[in-house]
Write an enzyme that holds these catalytic residues in place. Structure first.
Site, PDB file in Angstrom:
ATOM      1  N   PRO A  88       5.992  -1.197  -3.240  1.00  0.00           N
ATOM      2  CA  PRO A  88       5.983  -0.620  -1.894  1.00  0.00           C
ATOM      3  C   PRO A  88       5.330  -1.542  -0.870  1.00  0.00           C
ATOM      4  CG  PRO A  88       5.129   0.944  -3.517  1.00  0.00           C
ATOM      5  CD  PRO A  88       5.285  -0.345  -4.221  1.00  0.00           C
ATOM      6  N   GLU A 115       3.424   5.079 -10.988  1.00  0.00           N
ATOM      7  CA  GLU A 115       2.489   4.541  -9.996  1.00  0.00           C
ATOM      8  C   GLU A 115       2.598   3.025  -9.893  1.00  0.00           C
ATOM      9  OE1 GLU A 115       1.683   7.725  -8.488  1.00  0.00           O
ATOM     10  OE2 GLU A 115       0.380   6.106  -7.793  1.00  0.00           O
ATOM     11  N   ARG A 152      26.308 -10.972  -2.512  1.00  0.00           N
ATOM     12  CA  ARG A 152      27.415 -11.128  -1.546  1.00  0.00           C
ATOM     13  C   ARG A 152      27.411 -12.537  -0.945  1.00  0.00           C
ATOM     14  NH1 ARG A 152      26.041 -11.029   3.692  1.00  0.00           N
ATOM     15  NH2 ARG A 152      28.100 -10.492   4.484  1.00  0.00           N
ATOM     16  N   ASP A 167      29.968 -16.093   8.734  1.00  0.00           N
ATOM     17  CA  ASP A 167      29.632 -16.277  10.143  1.00  0.00           C
ATOM     18  C   ASP A 167      28.125 -16.449  10.184  1.00  0.00           C
ATOM     19  OD1 ASP A 167      29.258 -13.207  12.031  1.00  0.00           O
ATOM     20  OD2 ASP A 167      28.322 -15.153  12.306  1.00  0.00           O
TER      21      ASP A 167
HETATM   22  C1  LIG Z   1      -2.558   7.841  -4.899  1.00  0.00           C
HETATM   23  N1  LIG Z   1      -1.568   6.983  -4.291  1.00  0.00           N
HETATM   24  C2  LIG Z   1      -1.811   5.587  -4.682  1.00  0.00           C
HETATM   25  C3  LIG Z   1      -0.779   4.682  -4.063  1.00  0.00           C
HETATM   26  N2  LIG Z   1       0.554   5.130  -4.483  1.00  0.00           N
HETATM   27  C4  LIG Z   1       1.526   4.259  -3.827  1.00  0.00           C
HETATM   28  C5  LIG Z   1       2.859   4.347  -4.548  1.00  0.00           C
HETATM   29  C6  LIG Z   1       2.960   3.908  -5.840  1.00  0.00           C
HETATM   30  C7  LIG Z   1       4.201   3.970  -6.508  1.00  0.00           C
HETATM   31  C8  LIG Z   1       5.301   4.501  -5.868  1.00  0.00           C
HETATM   32  C9  LIG Z   1       6.609   4.624  -6.570  1.00  0.00           C
HETATM   33  N3  LIG Z   1       7.009   3.311  -7.052  1.00  0.00           N
HETATM   34  C10 LIG Z   1       6.777   2.871  -8.313  1.00  0.00           C
HETATM   35  C11 LIG Z   1       7.287   1.585  -8.414  1.00  0.00           C
HETATM   36  C12 LIG Z   1       7.860   1.242  -7.176  1.00  0.00           C
HETATM   37  C13 LIG Z   1       8.515   0.111  -6.695  1.00  0.00           C
HETATM   38  C14 LIG Z   1       8.933   0.069  -5.388  1.00  0.00           C
HETATM   39  C15 LIG Z   1       8.690   1.166  -4.547  1.00  0.00           C
HETATM   40  C16 LIG Z   1       9.054   1.095  -3.120  1.00  0.00           C
HETATM   41  N4  LIG Z   1       8.804   2.114  -2.271  1.00  0.00           N
HETATM   42  N5  LIG Z   1       9.196   1.752  -1.046  1.00  0.00           N
HETATM   43  C17 LIG Z   1       9.699   0.504  -1.062  1.00  0.00           C
HETATM   44  N6  LIG Z   1      10.175  -0.195   0.029  1.00  0.00           N
HETATM   45  C18 LIG Z   1       9.628   0.060  -2.377  1.00  0.00           C
HETATM   46  C19 LIG Z   1      10.103  -1.215  -2.787  1.00  0.00           C
HETATM   47  N7  LIG Z   1      10.521  -2.231  -3.050  1.00  0.00           N
HETATM   48  C20 LIG Z   1       8.071   2.321  -5.026  1.00  0.00           C
HETATM   49  C21 LIG Z   1       7.663   2.348  -6.339  1.00  0.00           C
HETATM   50  C22 LIG Z   1       5.203   4.924  -4.582  1.00  0.00           C
HETATM   51  C23 LIG Z   1       3.972   4.851  -3.908  1.00  0.00           C
HETATM   52  C24 LIG Z   1       0.835   6.523  -4.132  1.00  0.00           C
HETATM   53  C25 LIG Z   1      -0.210   7.417  -4.679  1.00  0.00           C
END
Ligand SMILES: CN1CCN(Cc2ccc(Cn3ccc4ccc(-c5n[nH]c(N)c5C#N)cc43)cc2)CC1
Length: 238
Positions: A88, A115, A152, A167
């Site tokens: 994230p 997580e 792509r 392009d």
């Molecule tokens: C107590 N708190 C402590 C912090 N956490 C934070 C948290 C931790 C995991 C997840 C879910 N998750 C697990 C693996 C994973 C990979 C990518 C993404 C992702 N989300 N958005 C993007 N642009 C992504 C990309 N690329 C999400 C993911 C979501 C939020 C929340 C709870």
């Protein structure tokens, strides 16, 4: 190009790898994408891939061992992959990164879930990547977005559209120009005359102007970025 994807939800990739431009590129052998279930690299009876976080806190964390075992197994032969971890809070994915990644002979994308992954997994990773400032449930959709944008760009993947579409606009991250198709008038809305003129030079400059105008209105930072890098021609700057 070859891409190896590590995930605990391999089924999420089924349609993505079968349909459309990406599906054709894989079935024609232009690119190779292999999805690996991290569970297949566990050694216990219950095929455990996650565990509670040290220090407490909500949810579960993906264990390091199965991911390291997968990495070791998949990198025994051939070129070492450039390893991405979707996160994230990773580096923001954009067209520039897509172009850079499309030049790598081999990628590996580790998809987090729950997580996230154990911090020690990051010793395998070259780049932590995020597709945007919003929270998803896992790293698989981001992996598909990244693969779509990268594949792509591989020569031959867009087929005969490539020459037309190659392009420098979209590949510089500029927003696209308006598209129209038949009928020439629909519910009182007319297609711009220039597009019916058959005058290719005028059509091209109208489209460039539309793309620059839309980018300037909606994403001025892209224009500033291109200016700084000297990637806008004199006439585009006028
Ligand atoms: C107590 N708190 C402590 C912090 N956490 C934070 C948290 C931790 C995991 C997840 C879910 N998750 C697990 C693996 C994973 C990979 C990518 C993404 C992702 N989300 N958005 C993007 N642009 C992504 C990309 N690329 C999400 C993911 C979501 C939020 C929340 C709870």
């Amino acid at each position: 190009m070859r891409i190896d994807v590590l995930t605990v939800l391999p089924g999420l990739f089924d349609c993505f790898l079968k349909e459309g431009v990406i599906g054709k590129a894989i079935s024609s052998g232009k690119v190779e994408v292999k999805v690996h279930n991290i569970r297949d690299f566990t050694t216990d009876k219950h095929r455990v891939v996650d565990d509670v976080p040290y220090g407490g806190g909500p949810g579960m964390v993906l264990k390091p061992e199965p991911i390291f075992r997968a990495y070791d197994e998949l990198t025994k032969e051939g070129e070492k992959p450039y390893v991405l971890l979707t996160e994230p809070w990773g580096e923001k994915f954009n067209q520039e990164m897509a172009v850079e990644l499309s030049k790598k002979p081999r990628l590996m994308i580790i998809c987090g879930r729950y997580e996230g992954v154990d911090e020690r997994v990051k010793s395998l990773v070259d780049r932590e990547v995020s597709i945007g400032d919003y929270v998803l449930t896992g790293g698989e959709l981001p992996a598909m977005v990244i693969m779509d944008a990268v594949l792509r760009l591989i020569p031959g993947v867009l087929g005969n559209l490539e020459s037309l579409r190659a392009d420098s606009f979209s590949d510089r991250g500029l927003l696209g120009y308006p598209n129209y198709t038949r009928p020439a008038e629909f519910r009182g809305m007319k297609v711009p005359e220039v597009l019916l003129s058959g005058h290719h030079k005028k059509i091209e400059s109208w489209r460039k102007e539309q793309s620059l105008r839309k980018t300037l209105e909606r994403r001025p930072e892209i224009i500033e970025n291109l200016k700084r890098k000297g990637l806008l021609t004199k006439e585009e700057l006028e």
